[in-house]
Scaffold this active site. Sequence first.
Site, PDB file in Angstrom:
ATOM      1  CD  GLN A  52      31.369  35.474  40.510  1.00 59.62           C
ATOM      2  OE1 GLN A  52      32.193  34.768  40.228  1.00 59.62           O
ATOM      3  NE2 GLN A  52      31.007  36.407  41.522  1.00 59.62           N
ATOM      4  CG  HIS A 155      34.501  30.309  38.885  1.00 59.00           C
ATOM      5  ND1 HIS A 155      35.664  31.248  38.823  1.00 59.00           N
ATOM      6  CD2 HIS A 155      33.809  30.857  40.080  1.00 59.00           C
ATOM      7  CE1 HIS A 155      35.679  32.287  39.523  1.00 59.00           C
ATOM      8  NE2 HIS A 155      34.613  31.884  40.692  1.00 59.00           N
ATOM      9  CD  GLU A 201      37.864  31.889  45.625  1.00 57.84           C
ATOM     10  OE1 GLU A 201      36.773  31.469  46.179  1.00 57.84           O
ATOM     11  OE2 GLU A 201      38.229  33.001  45.562  1.00 57.84           O
ATOM     12  CE1 TYR A 345      38.684  39.690  46.041  1.00 60.68           C
ATOM     13  CE2 TYR A 345      39.501  37.219  46.444  1.00 60.68           C
ATOM     14  CZ  TYR A 345      38.713  38.358  45.674  1.00 60.68           C
ATOM     15  OH  TYR A 345      38.392  38.005  44.264  1.00 60.68           O
ATOM     16  CD  GLU A 418      38.715  35.390  42.203  1.00 61.52           C
ATOM     17  OE1 GLU A 418      38.187  35.734  43.195  1.00 61.52           O
ATOM     18  OE2 GLU A 418      38.326  34.349  41.562  1.00 61.52           O
ATOM     19  CD1 TRP A 469      35.854  39.845  42.434  1.00 65.56           C
ATOM     20  CD2 TRP A 469      36.422  38.417  40.868  1.00 65.56           C
ATOM     21  NE1 TRP A 469      34.771  39.347  42.041  1.00 65.56           N
ATOM     22  CE2 TRP A 469      35.075  38.409  41.041  1.00 65.56           C
ATOM     23  CE3 TRP A 469      37.099  37.566  40.076  1.00 65.56           C
ATOM     24  CZ2 TRP A 469      34.326  37.630  40.419  1.00 65.56           C
ATOM     25  CZ3 TRP A 469      36.174  36.585  39.407  1.00 65.56           C
ATOM     26  CH2 TRP A 469      34.923  36.694  39.729  1.00 65.56           C
ATOM     27  CD1 TRP A 477      30.669  34.408  44.721  1.00 63.16           C
ATOM     28  CD2 TRP A 477      29.190  32.772  43.405  1.00 63.16           C
ATOM     29  NE1 TRP A 477      31.398  33.890  43.452  1.00 63.16           N
ATOM     30  CE2 TRP A 477      30.262  32.938  42.799  1.00 63.16           C
ATOM     31  CE3 TRP A 477      28.201  31.988  42.854  1.00 63.16           C
ATOM     32  CZ2 TRP A 477      30.688  32.312  41.579  1.00 63.16           C
ATOM     33  CZ3 TRP A 477      28.455  31.327  41.719  1.00 63.16           C
ATOM     34  CH2 TRP A 477      29.721  31.654  41.011  1.00 63.16           C
TER      35      TRP A 477
END
Length: 527
Positions: A52, A155, A201, A345, A418, A469, A477
Amino acid sequence: MKIPLLGLLLLISLVGSPTRAEEGPVCPKTETLSRASFPEGFMFGTATAAFQVEGAVNEGCRGPSLWDIYTKKFPHRVKNHNADEAVDFYHRYKEDIQLMKKLNTDGFRLSISWPRIFPHGRMEKGISKEGVQFYHDLIDELLKNDITPLVTVFHWDTPADLEDEYGGFLSERIVPDFVEYANFTFHEYGDKVKNWITFNEPWVFSRSGYDVGKKAPGRCSPYVKEFGKLCQDGRSGFEPYVVSHNLLVGHAEAVDAFRKCEKCKGGKIGIAHSPAWFEPEDVEGGQATVNRVLDFVIGWHLDPTTFGDYPQSMKDAVGSRLPRFTKAQKAKLKDSTDFVGINYYTSFFAKADQKVDSRNPTWATDALVEFEPKTVDGSIKIGSQPNTAKMAVYAKGLRKLMKYIKDRYNSPEIIITENGYGEDLGDKDTDLSVALNDHNRKYYLQRHLLALNEAICEDKVNVTSYFLWSLMDNFEWQDGYTARFGVYYIDFKNNLTRMEKESAKWLSEFLKPGLKPSKSSKLHEEL
């Protein structure tokens, strides 16, 4: 009661206990929320991932990854963007480390790119000396600036050669290849890095990549809503379980290698999970629905690494489509993490799904659940969600999730690997008067840090670190560069210039070392 984000007068008044309870963290007594409100030694950091941010995809003998191929093959599925340059962290990491220093953070989560180390996926096919040296230089620069690295081994950037050869994580052949790569990183950097994550994840990687086709490699069955027409290959309801099974076996073998690594003595290793929290939409039977979806979201990967096997609810529902662990694999998986990494999140309402077509299996039909950030009739939203926000804001969910993990998984050490706020500014994306004044992100951080503090100080959850994050906007993504999560703005049209957002200024003040809150003042923020 819903609380609007804008125009909110936020009053944070925090009273912690200065004395030790029978068990659990010790929190200083403070009147306002700040770094000083958290236990001694608590680490605050920012997070990124190699694909990223690094860019430089054709430098230093780096080989292509799964995501390089995916963005070129399906540009329409990533907003016609790619990460060839990303934010050029590969060349600008020293500059970016100074941004971390300006924030007063003392930790940084990074990931190592597998094809930057082994361009073709295996050691026997070549090692990139420049790639290996890049991570040495990056880690050394972090340590020189008193920033502790937390390193993710994988990742999502599977080497493209392994994808082509045997389908990557669809094949059990990935296990020895991953373990070889992981073991190489442990021995190469283990004397400098003491905090490791094997996988980022796994739920998202398996479900989004192999069940709904939302992320690379974009595999799913034709009957899947939204992405079914886009997927060229795949078998939903089968492949995600195979992928996660191979991932978990690879994790166990990698941890076994880590614990035998002399350089790594004194280090810790875990997985970064990505559960949302879920509130029951229907009162009758609602908690059973929540428990079931939590089994399928976090228990899928955390039960095996804690107890040695999948949740019984998954085994009953998925049946023969869920691979079985051998006795030896169960033994290696059990207690195979030193901490639980959590990427949190948002939260959802969960409702039992009574309209399941067993002929078209997916992860969701197996879980027998529907979840949305609002009730089915749209009358109630969970938390609040500004127009530009990517996800609903529900800080209570973080506290409840922490308590759930403490109670179910024997009070493990938890690292928030995150947590952050994403937004799509649309036609205002380049309007700096809007983009830099990210009051909603500041609000999000305040609310979630307060909820986390309550989980630590009142619920006595053993959380030891928090990673935001993200340090800066980056390639997100399937959203490409349209979703911004950073506290530093990246001008993608002007030399990738870094600019400080309002949230960065607030965070820098919040994390000031030695900051002692005034006894007579409270924190007021006009949002």
